[in-house]
Design an enzyme around this catalytic site. Structure first.
Site, PDB file in Angstrom:
ATOM      1  N   VAL A  15      13.609  -6.266  44.726  1.00  0.00           N
ATOM      2  CA  VAL A  15      14.101  -6.341  43.348  1.00  0.00           C
ATOM      3  C   VAL A  15      15.309  -5.437  43.151  1.00  0.00           C
ATOM      4  O   VAL A  15      16.326  -5.848  42.574  1.00  0.00           O
ATOM      5  CB  VAL A  15      12.984  -5.988  42.351  1.00  0.00           C
ATOM      6  CG1 VAL A  15      13.536  -5.974  40.918  1.00  0.00           C
ATOM      7  CG2 VAL A  15      11.833  -6.980  42.454  1.00  0.00           C
ATOM      8  N   GLY A 136       7.623 -11.857  35.713  1.00  0.00           N
ATOM      9  CA  GLY A 136       8.869 -11.949  36.473  1.00  0.00           C
ATOM     10  C   GLY A 136      10.078 -12.326  35.643  1.00  0.00           C
ATOM     11  O   GLY A 136      10.523 -11.577  34.788  1.00  0.00           O
ATOM     12  N   ILE A 138      10.376 -14.808  33.460  1.00  0.00           N
ATOM     13  CA  ILE A 138      10.121 -15.442  32.158  1.00  0.00           C
ATOM     14  C   ILE A 138      10.339 -14.417  31.048  1.00  0.00           C
ATOM     15  O   ILE A 138       9.706 -13.357  31.058  1.00  0.00           O
ATOM     16  CB  ILE A 138       8.682 -15.987  32.073  1.00  0.00           C
ATOM     17  CG1 ILE A 138       8.388 -16.950  33.227  1.00  0.00           C
ATOM     18  CG2 ILE A 138       8.452 -16.685  30.739  1.00  0.00           C
ATOM     19  CD1 ILE A 138       6.941 -17.399  33.296  1.00  0.00           C
ATOM     20  N   GLY A 189       3.514 -14.359  52.690  1.00  0.00           N
ATOM     21  CA  GLY A 189       4.004 -13.231  51.909  1.00  0.00           C
ATOM     22  C   GLY A 189       3.677 -13.307  50.430  1.00  0.00           C
ATOM     23  O   GLY A 189       4.146 -12.483  49.646  1.00  0.00           O
ATOM     24  N   ASP A 203      -4.179  -7.218  38.534  1.00  0.00           N
ATOM     25  CA  ASP A 203      -2.763  -7.426  38.249  1.00  0.00           C
ATOM     26  C   ASP A 203      -2.593  -8.176  36.932  1.00  0.00           C
ATOM     27  O   ASP A 203      -1.784  -7.799  36.078  1.00  0.00           O
ATOM     28  CB  ASP A 203      -2.115  -8.206  39.396  1.00  0.00           C
ATOM     29  CG  ASP A 203      -0.668  -8.563  39.116  1.00  0.00           C
ATOM     30  OD1 ASP A 203       0.190  -7.679  39.210  1.00  0.00           O
ATOM     31  OD2 ASP A 203      -0.400  -9.750  38.791  1.00  0.00           O
ATOM     32  N   LYS A 207      -0.901  -6.899  33.061  1.00  0.00           N
ATOM     33  CA  LYS A 207       0.096  -7.660  32.304  1.00  0.00           C
ATOM     34  C   LYS A 207      -0.446  -8.089  30.947  1.00  0.00           C
ATOM     35  O   LYS A 207       0.278  -8.071  29.939  1.00  0.00           O
ATOM     36  CB  LYS A 207       0.530  -8.876  33.128  1.00  0.00           C
ATOM     37  CG  LYS A 207       1.235  -8.494  34.432  1.00  0.00           C
ATOM     38  CD  LYS A 207       1.407  -9.687  35.353  1.00  0.00           C
ATOM     39  CE  LYS A 207       2.058  -9.284  36.666  1.00  0.00           C
ATOM     40  NZ  LYS A 207       2.140 -10.395  37.635  1.00  0.00           N
ATOM     41  N   GLY A 304       9.601 -12.483  42.686  1.00  0.00           N
ATOM     42  CA  GLY A 304      10.805 -12.757  43.475  1.00  0.00           C
ATOM     43  C   GLY A 304      11.942 -11.852  43.062  1.00  0.00           C
ATOM     44  O   GLY A 304      12.042 -11.439  41.892  1.00  0.00           O
TER      45      GLY A 304
END
Length: 440
Positions: A15, A136, A138, A189, A203, A207, A304
């Site tokens: 990132v 990410g 959005i 990955g 996770d 969020k 990503g």
């Protein structure tokens, strides 16, 4: 044009490297849109020799992110280290105390310390921005905080973990086991060597608690979230969901209830024609229900380098424009208290799979167990020929068979009591499976 916004970035992983590259590629567009240039002037990373595919010449290097956070030659500190404590927390606190705005993608940090950090940012009148911490690329935080500021939100839910969505998608599309899909996700990955944080729902919970604070004006309290992962989902459940017109998704759900704000993470059956059901693979999606706009669904890349960097840069652009507002939309001092509602009070439909001995009276006993608790059944399914073959390929007489019960709306407490009663009758031979159904 105004003086450039000087940025220091701690963490040059996937990132961080994408942020540096995109800021350079889009420098003219950003300068035009923000009225000033956004320039990376300093970085902190452990390995100075690693080839990251970007030009880092001319930048000031720091070995210690805390020293970077306190450096006089930056205006904004970007934290991309990760972790709820340690260097990330110390560096963010240092930057805020020094009067510097902070941009972070660190969901764990915000979920565990967001309220305290928000107080600090408001005290120093600087920004604490964390668009990249949820979903990410959005822009869901900006949507909730700004775009829906004139709405009363009643419910926010979504697929917030690409690893789990990838596994469930592969299980459905290719009739694979959970273990095999997890292994392939690790090879590609999409899953870590230790996948616990993803597949056990933590996770998603981090969020969700951030979204709940923004949507409902409550404190960021990870302890208020009921959490359940996807380890127990097997190919049979995936196949039954499809037969019944559903798909199984790991959802994070926060909604208003009579007693407060209900926050929960768990596998959920959703109608296969709903927008959320159509979200496959590593994609994330968030559904928002509000009084003025009705219902919105946002979908896109949940992880990503470039996608997450896009959200980091959106926050930097706001700071460059001089836009500073309370991190959670309202002053931190005004946030209400959130406590974990007992899951037993949750109401809805349920899918219950009980693996029972293939004996006379077994199914009738199950029906009686549910009826005694006042639970109305939509259907009960027992397909010996197909399902028994899956559980016992040898086809032995009397082999265990699954009995699937679909209920109308009832409470979690009633379901758990009915399951316990069925177990006590002596017919159930394996741990029952309980999956909640969302029919909206």
């Amino acid at each position: 044009m105004a003086q450039s916004l000087r940025v220091g970035i701690a963490g040059l992983g996937t990132v961080g490297a994408s942020v540096v590259r995109l800021l350079d590629q889009q420098k003219d567009i950003l300068a035009a849109r923000c009225g000033r240039a956004i320039v990376v002037t300093a970085v902190a990373a452990r390995d100075r020799t690693r080839d990251r595919g970007i030009d880092l010449g001319g930048l000031q290097w720091y070995d210690d992110p805390v020293a970077l956070a306190d450096a006089p030659d930056i205006d904004v500190f970007v934290e991309l280290i990760g972790g709820e404590n340690g260097p990330a927390k110390k560096a963010v606190e240092t930057a805020l105390r020094a009067g510097k705005s902070v941009v972070t993608a660190n969901k764990a940090l915000i979920a565990h310390h967001g309220e305290a950090l928000a107080h600090l940012a408001e005290e120093r009148q600087v920004a604490l921005s964390f668009e990249a911490s949820v979903a990410g690329g959005i822009p869901v935080i900006k949507t909730v905080k700004e775009g829906l500021a004139g709405n009363r939100i009643s419910r926010i839910s979504g697929i917030l973990n690409g690893t789990c969505n990838y596994i469930l998608t592969r299980m459905e599309k290719e009739s694979l086991s959970f273990k095999k899909c997890l292994k392939q996700a690790q090879v590609l990955g999409y899953a870590e060597a230790d996948p616990t944080f993803d597949i056990d729902g933590y996770d998603t919970a981090h969020k969700l608690t951030i979204l709940a604070a923004l949507a409902f004006g409550v404190d960021v309290n990870i302890g208020a979230v009921y959490v359940e992962g996807i380890r127990s989902i097997d190919a049979f459940d995936i196949r039954m969901a499809k037969k019944l017109g559903y798909r199984i998704k790991l959802l994070g759900v926060a909604e208003r209830s009579e007693s407060g704000i209900e926050q929960r993470v768990h596998p959920t059956m959703v109608p296969d024609d709903s927008p959320i059901a159509r979200v496959m693979g590593v994609t994330n999606a968030v559904n928002i229900q509000a009084d003025a706009v009705g219902e919105l669904t946002l979908a896109g890349p949940g992880a990503g380098g470039d996608a997450t960097a896009s959200s980091v840069i959106a926050d930097l652009a706001d700071i460059a424009r001089g836009l500073v507002s309370p991190p959670f939309g309202a002053p931190a001092a005004s946030l209400g208290r959130s406590i974990q509602e007992p899951m037993q009070v949750h109401e809805g439909g349920y899918y219950v799979r009980l693996t029972v001995a293939d004996q006379p009276g077994a199914a009738a006993s199950i029906v009686t167990s549910f009826a005694d608790l006042g639970i109305s059944l939509e259907s009960i399914i027992q397909n010996r020929s197909e399902d028994a073959a899956q559980l016992d390929p040898a086809g032995r007489s009397g082999a265990p068979v699954p009995v699937v019960v679909i209920t109308y709306a009832t409470t979690e407490q009633a379901i758990r009591s009915a399951v316990d009663k069925a177990i006590a009758e002596g017919y159930v031979v394996e741990k029952p499976q309980v999956i909640r159904i969302e029919r909206e």
